[in-house]
Design a protein around this motif. Structure first.
Motif, PDB file in Angstrom:
ATOM      1  N   PHE A  28    -109.780 -61.414   1.549  1.00 22.04           N
ATOM      2  CA  PHE A  28    -110.085 -60.155   1.602  1.00 22.04           C
ATOM      3  C   PHE A  28    -108.824 -59.029   1.687  1.00 22.04           C
ATOM      4  N   VAL A  29    -108.792 -58.118   0.876  1.00 17.33           N
ATOM      5  CA  VAL A  29    -107.517 -57.043   1.075  1.00 17.33           C
ATOM      6  C   VAL A  29    -108.245 -55.552   0.964  1.00 17.33           C
ATOM      7  N   THR A  30    -108.080 -54.887   2.120  1.00 14.89           N
ATOM      8  CA  THR A  30    -108.443 -53.574   2.031  1.00 14.89           C
ATOM      9  C   THR A  30    -107.481 -52.683   1.476  1.00 14.89           C
ATOM     10  N   THR A  31    -107.951 -51.928   0.490  1.00 16.11           N
ATOM     11  CA  THR A  31    -107.108 -51.056  -0.284  1.00 16.11           C
ATOM     12  C   THR A  31    -107.883 -49.400  -0.189  1.00 16.11           C
ATOM     13  N   TRP A  39    -106.819 -63.752  -4.803  1.00 16.54           N
ATOM     14  CA  TRP A  39    -106.674 -65.367  -5.031  1.00 16.54           C
ATOM     15  C   TRP A  39    -105.204 -65.757  -4.454  1.00 16.54           C
ATOM     16  N   GLY A  40    -105.140 -66.982  -4.385  1.00 17.22           N
ATOM     17  CA  GLY A  40    -103.941 -67.532  -3.874  1.00 17.22           C
ATOM     18  C   GLY A  40    -102.715 -67.436  -4.659  1.00 17.22           C
ATOM     19  N   ASP A  41    -102.890 -67.254  -5.852  1.00 14.63           N
ATOM     20  CA  ASP A  41    -101.685 -66.675  -6.752  1.00 14.63           C
ATOM     21  C   ASP A  41    -101.338 -65.136  -6.764  1.00 14.63           C
ATOM     22  N   GLY A  42    -102.191 -64.282  -5.962  1.00 14.93           N
ATOM     23  CA  GLY A  42    -101.794 -62.993  -5.928  1.00 14.93           C
ATOM     24  C   GLY A  42    -102.575 -61.980  -6.812  1.00 14.93           C
ATOM     25  N   SER A  43    -103.297 -62.886  -7.755  1.00 14.22           N
ATOM     26  CA  SER A  43    -104.135 -61.689  -8.555  1.00 14.22           C
ATOM     27  C   SER A  43    -105.444 -61.678  -7.769  1.00 14.22           C
ATOM     28  N   TYR A  44    -106.245 -60.533  -8.249  1.00 18.80           N
ATOM     29  CA  TYR A  44    -107.390 -60.200  -7.573  1.00 18.80           C
ATOM     30  C   TYR A  44    -108.583 -60.536  -8.410  1.00 18.80           C
ATOM     31  N   GLY A  60    -116.232 -56.095  -8.922  1.00 17.86           N
ATOM     32  CA  GLY A  60    -116.638 -55.477 -10.517  1.00 17.86           C
ATOM     33  C   GLY A  60    -115.552 -55.281 -11.170  1.00 17.86           C
ATOM     34  N   ASN A  61    -115.452 -54.781 -12.259  1.00 19.08           N
ATOM     35  CA  ASN A  61    -114.254 -54.836 -13.156  1.00 19.08           C
ATOM     36  C   ASN A  61    -113.113 -54.187 -12.551  1.00 19.08           C
ATOM     37  N   ASP A  62    -113.193 -53.084 -11.875  1.00 14.21           N
ATOM     38  CA  ASP A  62    -112.148 -52.373 -11.106  1.00 14.21           C
ATOM     39  C   ASP A  62    -111.481 -53.144  -9.857  1.00 14.21           C
ATOM     40  N   GLN A  63    -112.198 -54.397  -9.726  1.00 20.63           N
ATOM     41  CA  GLN A  63    -111.879 -55.324  -8.722  1.00 20.63           C
ATOM     42  C   GLN A  63    -112.403 -55.001  -7.374  1.00 20.63           C
ATOM     43  N   LEU A  64    -113.069 -54.252  -7.168  1.00 24.86           N
ATOM     44  CA  LEU A  64    -113.603 -53.708  -5.864  1.00 24.86           C
ATOM     45  C   LEU A  64    -114.982 -54.581  -5.490  1.00 24.86           C
TER      46      LEU A  64
END
Length: 152
Positions: A28-31, A39-44, A60-64
């Motif tokens: 989890f990353v808080t923005t 993910w481990g490859d850096g993508s969300y 969702g589609n916005d990665q949140l």
């Protein structure tokens, strides 16, 4: 010989640094916009489910990460404020809903719960299900009727 060792050590360090630079720890990353899952490859994660340890989360589609009611593929789910999908009987805004314990999908219809059977709808439970009974009277005649199920 000494040059080969130094070259080998330098190459190993370079490869390690390059590999470390392209590797991320999944989690989890808080923005400023909200919570995301990287993910481990850096993508969300986006428009998908993630299971972390035991609970499931939806992004969702916005990665949140989503909380509250989630509709997906004509099915309803509910995520707590922490983002964890809920399962079993859950009270939401004064209404009781039932979510499958394996899939976390909202279930409607008659469901056994707490030693009784309840009718669950899209608007919550409508209460205990009455049942039809037939029993013998003391004079040997039959009588039938409708009773409210009691909690045992």
């Amino acid at each position: 010989m000494k040059h080969k060792f130094l070259f080998g050590a330098a190459l190993a360090l370079s490869l390690s640094a390059l590999q470390a630079a392209s590797c991320f720890a999944a989690g989890f990353v808080t923005t400023p916009q909200g919570v995301k899952y990287q993910w481990g490859d850096g993508s969300y994660c986006y428009n998908n489910w993630v299971q972390v340890r035991d609970p499931w989360f939806y992004f969702g589609n916005d990665q949140l990460m989503r909380t509250g009611w989630i509709q997906r593929d004509n099915t309803w789910y509910f995520a707590a404020d922490t983002g964890e999908l809920q399962a079993g009987a859950v009270k939401i805004n004064g209404n009781v809903y039932y979510f499958d314990k394996q899939t976390c999908k909202m279930i409607t219809g008659y469901q056994p719960y707490d030693f009784d059977i309840y009718e669950f709808t899209e608007n919550g439970t409508v209460g205990k299900t009455p049942y039809i009974f037939t029993e013998w009277n003391s004079d040997g005649t039959l009588r039938s009727g409708v009773r409210e199920r009691s909690v045992r």
